[in-house]
Design an enzyme around this catalytic site. Structure first.
Site, PDB file in Angstrom:
ATOM      1  N   LEU A   1       0.806  -1.225   0.000  1.00 50.12           N
ATOM      2  CA  LEU A   1       0.000   0.000   0.000  1.00 50.12           C
ATOM      3  C   LEU A   1       0.841   1.279   0.000  1.00 50.12           C
ATOM      4  O   LEU A   1       1.869   1.359   0.673  1.00 50.12           O
ATOM      5  CB  LEU A   1      -0.930   0.008   1.221  1.00 50.12           C
ATOM      6  N   HIS A   2       0.381   2.246  -0.782  1.00 51.41           N
ATOM      7  CA  HIS A   2       1.004   3.571  -0.806  1.00 51.41           C
ATOM      8  C   HIS A   2      -0.099   4.623  -0.687  1.00 51.41           C
ATOM      9  O   HIS A   2      -1.283   4.279  -0.564  1.00 51.41           O
ATOM     10  CB  HIS A   2       1.851   3.752  -2.080  1.00 51.41           C
TER      11      HIS A   2
ATOM     12  N   MET B   1       2.139   7.462  -8.282  1.00 50.04           N
ATOM     13  CA  MET B   1       2.506   6.416  -7.316  1.00 50.04           C
ATOM     14  C   MET B   1       2.069   5.056  -7.843  1.00 50.04           C
ATOM     15  O   MET B   1       1.001   4.917  -8.431  1.00 50.04           O
ATOM     16  CB  MET B   1       1.847   6.682  -5.969  1.00 50.04           C
ATOM     17  N   SER B   2       2.928   4.069  -7.629  1.00 51.75           N
ATOM     18  CA  SER B   2       2.636   2.699  -8.051  1.00 51.75           C
ATOM     19  C   SER B   2       3.488   1.751  -7.230  1.00 51.75           C
ATOM     20  O   SER B   2       4.646   2.063  -6.917  1.00 51.75           O
ATOM     21  CB  SER B   2       2.986   2.549  -9.535  1.00 51.75           C
ATOM     22  N   SER B   3       2.929   0.603  -6.898  1.00 52.04           N
ATOM     23  CA  SER B   3       3.722  -0.402  -6.177  1.00 52.04           C
ATOM     24  C   SER B   3       4.941  -0.795  -7.014  1.00 52.04           C
ATOM     25  O   SER B   3       5.985  -1.157  -6.493  1.00 52.04           O
ATOM     26  CB  SER B   3       2.879  -1.650  -5.886  1.00 52.04           C
ATOM     27  N   ARG B   4       4.802  -0.718  -8.333  1.00 55.35           N
ATOM     28  CA  ARG B   4       5.900  -1.133  -9.219  1.00 55.35           C
ATOM     29  C   ARG B   4       7.050  -0.124  -9.260  1.00 55.35           C
ATOM     30  O   ARG B   4       8.130  -0.461  -9.756  1.00 55.35           O
ATOM     31  CB  ARG B   4       5.375  -1.391 -10.633  1.00 55.35           C
TER      32      ARG B   4
ATOM     33  N   ASP C   1      -5.312   3.537 -13.102  1.00 54.15           N
ATOM     34  CA  ASP C   1      -5.541   2.425 -14.029  1.00 54.15           C
ATOM     35  C   ASP C   1      -6.813   2.772 -14.810  1.00 54.15           C
ATOM     36  O   ASP C   1      -7.871   2.181 -14.602  1.00 54.15           O
ATOM     37  CB  ASP C   1      -5.700   1.123 -13.247  1.00 54.15           C
TER      38      ASP C   1
ATOM     39  N   HIS D   1      -3.364   4.191  -2.683  1.00 58.62           N
ATOM     40  CA  HIS D   1      -4.370   3.283  -2.109  1.00 58.62           C
ATOM     41  C   HIS D   1      -5.108   3.961  -0.947  1.00 58.62           C
ATOM     42  O   HIS D   1      -6.331   3.842  -0.817  1.00 58.62           O
ATOM     43  CB  HIS D   1      -3.707   2.006  -1.575  1.00 58.62           C
TER      44      HIS D   1
HETATM   45  P1  AMP Z   1      -3.191  -2.076  -7.271  1.00 54.20           P
HETATM   46  O1  AMP Z   1      -2.878  -2.466  -5.872  1.00 54.20           O
HETATM   47  O2  AMP Z   1      -2.032  -1.514  -8.022  1.00 54.20           O
HETATM   48  O3  AMP Z   1      -3.941  -3.153  -8.026  1.00 54.20           O
HETATM   49  O4  AMP Z   1      -4.203  -0.858  -7.167  1.00 54.20           O
HETATM   50  C1  AMP Z   1      -5.372  -0.941  -6.410  1.00 54.20           C
HETATM   51  C2  AMP Z   1      -6.204   0.289  -6.677  1.00 54.20           C
HETATM   52  O5  AMP Z   1      -5.458   1.452  -6.330  1.00 54.20           O
HETATM   53  C3  AMP Z   1      -6.610   0.439  -8.141  1.00 54.20           C
HETATM   54  O6  AMP Z   1      -7.947   0.907  -8.232  1.00 54.20           O
HETATM   55  C4  AMP Z   1      -5.634   1.473  -8.642  1.00 54.20           C
HETATM   56  O7  AMP Z   1      -6.114   2.228  -9.740  1.00 54.20           O
HETATM   57  C5  AMP Z   1      -5.481   2.350  -7.421  1.00 54.20           C
HETATM   58  N1  AMP Z   1      -4.230   3.116  -7.476  1.00 54.20           N
HETATM   59  C6  AMP Z   1      -2.985   2.640  -7.711  1.00 54.20           C
HETATM   60  N2  AMP Z   1      -2.101   3.658  -7.751  1.00 54.20           N
HETATM   61  C7  AMP Z   1      -2.796   4.802  -7.556  1.00 54.20           C
HETATM   62  C8  AMP Z   1      -2.439   6.186  -7.496  1.00 54.20           C
HETATM   63  N3  AMP Z   1      -1.188   6.602  -7.665  1.00 54.20           N
HETATM   64  N4  AMP Z   1      -3.425   7.072  -7.259  1.00 54.20           N
HETATM   65  C9  AMP Z   1      -4.714   6.674  -7.098  1.00 54.20           C
HETATM   66  N5  AMP Z   1      -5.108   5.382  -7.136  1.00 54.20           N
HETATM   67  C10 AMP Z   1      -4.164   4.455  -7.366  1.00 54.20           C
END
Ligand code: AMP
Length: 281
Positions: A34-35, A185-188, A151, A38
């Site tokens: 989580l960041h 922001m992204s987990s990646r 996304d 999320h």
């Molecule tokens: P993930 O854990 O990457 O599958 O993302 C889970 C949810 O968090 C998805 O609806 C993503 O679009 C959202 N999310 C991921 N990164 C961001 C971000 N930087 N800002 C807002 N929502 C995000």
């Protein structure tokens, strides 16, 4: 106290009971690590719901054979701490074995809008996403679920699934949360080396450039995309997967930007695939 629920029937029991008590359930599906992005989704639910569930599930079926399922970052203890600090009531944390029994046969396929953009280089991705999201909706039984604009295509696909299949869940899409310098922001992002991290910023810069071009009066999508390609291609570690200017609902290409549009970019930075987008109102 935050509660961690691993079993599907226990999760269903909890939310069934809450529903009979008249509580409103909000849901944030995630793959964990989580960041702030999320957490912003949790915040977006607070004015709609009085009970918040997040799921943490690195869904194997949305990864292609040569993608990063095994390496995808995981840190459950830290996620639990962050979720608790931010007012989450339950973390649904199932195992892949429980989610996909050996005799699992069903999948949800949304046509057209999954066959463009990320669907070209990730042809099985959205089928995996739609199927798991529908399963999660049936397990968590939320009134409202929130997805990130980050996304963008995923949010369009989920909205379409909900509309077409009459899924009784209200969908909210929340804005992209960025690092101070603008990187989404992204987990990646964790995969990026310091040099890649610097070059990754060009994705956001290319979107800002596109927006400025449009503000300046440019309407030709090809011309805008060309400018974006030029600045991205100056970065030696960044390789474009696609740049797309599309109708924000149908994801069909727009030859000219004279109405609402989404500008989306996907690129490999080193071996990490990143995506970003802006909406033109
Ligand atoms: P993930 O854990 O990457 O599958 O993302 C889970 C949810 O968090 C998805 O609806 C993503 O679009 C959202 N999310 C991921 N990164 C961001 C971000 N930087 N800002 C807002 N929502 C995000």
């Amino acid at each position: 106290m935050i509660k961690v629920v691993k079993k599907i029937n226990e999760m269903q029991f909890i939310t069934d009971k809450l529903r009979t008590e008249g509580r409103s359930i909000g849901f944030v599906p995630t793959m964990g690590y989580l960041h702030e992005g999320h957490i912003s989704l949790v915040e977006a639910l607070k004015s709609h719901c009085d009970f918040i569930v997040i799921s943490i599930f690195v869904n194997p079926t949305q990864f292609g054979p040569n993608e990063d399922f095994m390496e995808y970052p995981r840190d459950f203890e830290n996620d639990k701490k962050r979720a608790a600090e931010n007012g989450v009531d339950v973390i649904f944390y199932p195992s892949a074995k429980d989610m996909y029994k050996e005799d699992f046969l069903t999948s949800v396929r949304i046509k057209q809008i999954t066959e463009t953009m990320c669907g070209i280089s990730r042809p099985t991705h959205f089928e995996g996403v739609a199927t798991v999201v529908l399963k999660l909706f049936n397990i968590v039984k939320p009134h409202t679920a929130v997805f990130g604009q980050k996304d963008y295509q995923q949010s369009v696909v989920i909205r379409k699934m909900v509309e077409d299949l009459n899924v009784d869940v209200k969908i909210i899409v929340a804005p992209i949360i960025r690092e101070d310098d603008g990187l989404a922001m992204s987990s990646r992002n964790k995969y990026l080396t310091p040099e890649e991290r610097k070059e990754a910023l060009v994705l956001y810069k290319s979107l800002i450039l596109a927006k400025k071009e449009i503000e300046r009066g440019e309407t030709n999508s090809r011309a805008i995309i060309k400018k974006m390609e030029e600045i991205i291609n100056e970065k030696k570690l960044v390789k474009i997967d696609y740049i797309k200017i599309a109708d924000p609902d149908t994801l069909q290409d727009l030859e000219t930007v004279e109405q609402r549009a989404v500008i989306a970019v996907a690129a490999f930075v080193g071996s990490t695939r990143l995506i970003d987008n802006v909406l033109i109102k």
